[in-house]
Design an enzyme around this catalytic site. Structure first.
Site, PDB file in Angstrom:
ATOM      1  N   ASN A  82       0.833  -1.205   0.000  1.00 38.84           N
ATOM      2  CA  ASN A  82       0.000   0.000   0.000  1.00 38.84           C
ATOM      3  C   ASN A  82       0.868   1.256   0.000  1.00 38.84           C
ATOM      4  O   ASN A  82       1.999   1.246   0.476  1.00 38.84           O
ATOM      5  CB  ASN A  82      -0.902   0.016   1.235  1.00 38.84           C
ATOM      6  CG  ASN A  82      -2.076  -0.927   1.109  1.00 38.84           C
ATOM      7  OD1 ASN A  82      -2.624  -1.097   0.029  1.00 38.84           O
ATOM      8  ND2 ASN A  82      -2.466  -1.553   2.206  1.00 38.84           N
ATOM      9  N   HIS A  83       0.292   2.326  -0.532  1.00 39.79           N
ATOM     10  CA  HIS A  83       0.946   3.632  -0.485  1.00 39.79           C
ATOM     11  C   HIS A  83       0.323   4.455   0.646  1.00 39.79           C
ATOM     12  O   HIS A  83      -0.861   4.286   0.965  1.00 39.79           O
ATOM     13  CB  HIS A  83       0.766   4.373  -1.819  1.00 39.79           C
ATOM     14  CG  HIS A  83       1.572   3.809  -2.931  1.00 39.79           C
ATOM     15  ND1 HIS A  83       2.500   4.555  -3.635  1.00 39.79           N
ATOM     16  CD2 HIS A  83       1.616   2.566  -3.476  1.00 39.79           C
ATOM     17  CE1 HIS A  83       3.067   3.798  -4.559  1.00 39.79           C
ATOM     18  NE2 HIS A  83       2.540   2.587  -4.482  1.00 39.79           N
ATOM     19  N   PRO A  84       1.085   5.360   1.234  1.00 37.51           N
ATOM     20  CA  PRO A  84       0.549   6.194   2.314  1.00 37.51           C
ATOM     21  C   PRO A  84      -0.316   7.330   1.757  1.00 37.51           C
ATOM     22  O   PRO A  84       0.161   8.447   1.533  1.00 37.51           O
ATOM     23  CB  PRO A  84       1.819   6.727   2.986  1.00 37.51           C
ATOM     24  CG  PRO A  84       2.832   6.772   1.889  1.00 37.51           C
ATOM     25  CD  PRO A  84       2.517   5.611   0.991  1.00 37.51           C
ATOM     26  N   ALA A  90       0.851  10.403  -2.732  1.00 39.31           N
ATOM     27  CA  ALA A  90       1.035   8.969  -2.536  1.00 39.31           C
ATOM     28  C   ALA A  90       2.316   8.461  -3.188  1.00 39.31           C
ATOM     29  O   ALA A  90       2.680   7.301  -3.018  1.00 39.31           O
ATOM     30  CB  ALA A  90      -0.169   8.202  -3.095  1.00 39.31           C
TER      31      ALA A  90
END
Length: 221
Positions: A82-84, A90
């Site tokens: 996942n990306h933040p 992102a």
């Protein structure tokens, strides 16, 4: 006419306790069990693969554990990072800063990813191009249909399909699944598996020979 071998070469005719790894494959911080096979263009990072499990072409694993006798079709992704998305952007330059000559990397993002592993049980079949998102657990004997996107846990011996993946039906009735799971046949040694091969080809013969008459269904925590 030029033939492009886009789906990998021919299947190998025999495997061995030593893992069979086709070229090219990228494997980092991972462990492979006996009688395993990793087909070309697969990538494994922080993964653990149980005995007899095979990965077909172009499978990508991140922070994933797969039990024994896993059947992983081509183009599957398990635990894609996942990306933040709570940050202003992102894009990974905020945590892979060194790549862009902007400063030090942000290790907290990689720790966050590692804290969301995917856990796959024994005897699980994951179909072509399926995706299992971080933090998901798939129970023993489950089936994930081709193209499905798994966002929640999948109970043992259930079949899920769709985007997001939803239950379609059970692989076996709950009482039969419980008896089958109680045998824990995936932990039998190689010689025992070979000796009992004929019973593996018939459910009723297998249950009659090795399963208790009743068993409690297992549940995911």
């Amino acid at each position: 006419m030029t033939y492009i071998d886009s789906h990998g070469g021919d299947r190998v005719k025999s495997l061995s306790p030593e893992p069979t790894i086709h070229d090219p494959v990228q494997i980092t911080e991972s462990t492979l069990g006996e009688w395993t096979e990793i087909r070309p263009h697969s990538r494994l990072h922080a993964a653990e693969i149980g005995d007899y499990t095979y990965l077909m072409e172009r499978v990508q694993l991140d922070y994933t554990t797969i039990g024994k006798f896993g059947n992983i079709a081509s183009d599957v992704r398990l635990g894609p990072p996942n990306h933040p998305i709570d940050r202003p952007t992102a894009h990974h330059f905020t945590y892979r800063a060194a790549m862009y000559d902007m400063g030090e990397d942000d290790d907290t993002i990689f720790e966050w990813r590692a804290d969301q592993p995917v856990e796959i049980g024994h005897d699980v079949w994951i179909g072509h191009s399926a995706t299992v998102l971080p933090g998901s657990t798939i129970g023993n004997g489950a089936v994930v249909a081709a193209g499905a996107v798994v966002v929640d846990d999948v109970p043992p011996y259930s079949i899920v399909a769709g985007v997001p993946a939803k239950p379609v039906r059970r692989r076996f009735p709950e009482d039969v699944a419980a008896r089958l799971e109680a045998t824990e046949w995936w932990h039998w040694d190689h010689e025992t598996l070979a000796d009992r091969l004929a019973d593996f080809r018939d459910l009723e013969s297998f249950l009659s020979a090795y399963a208790p008459e009743t068993a409690e269904p297992s549940r995911l925590d």
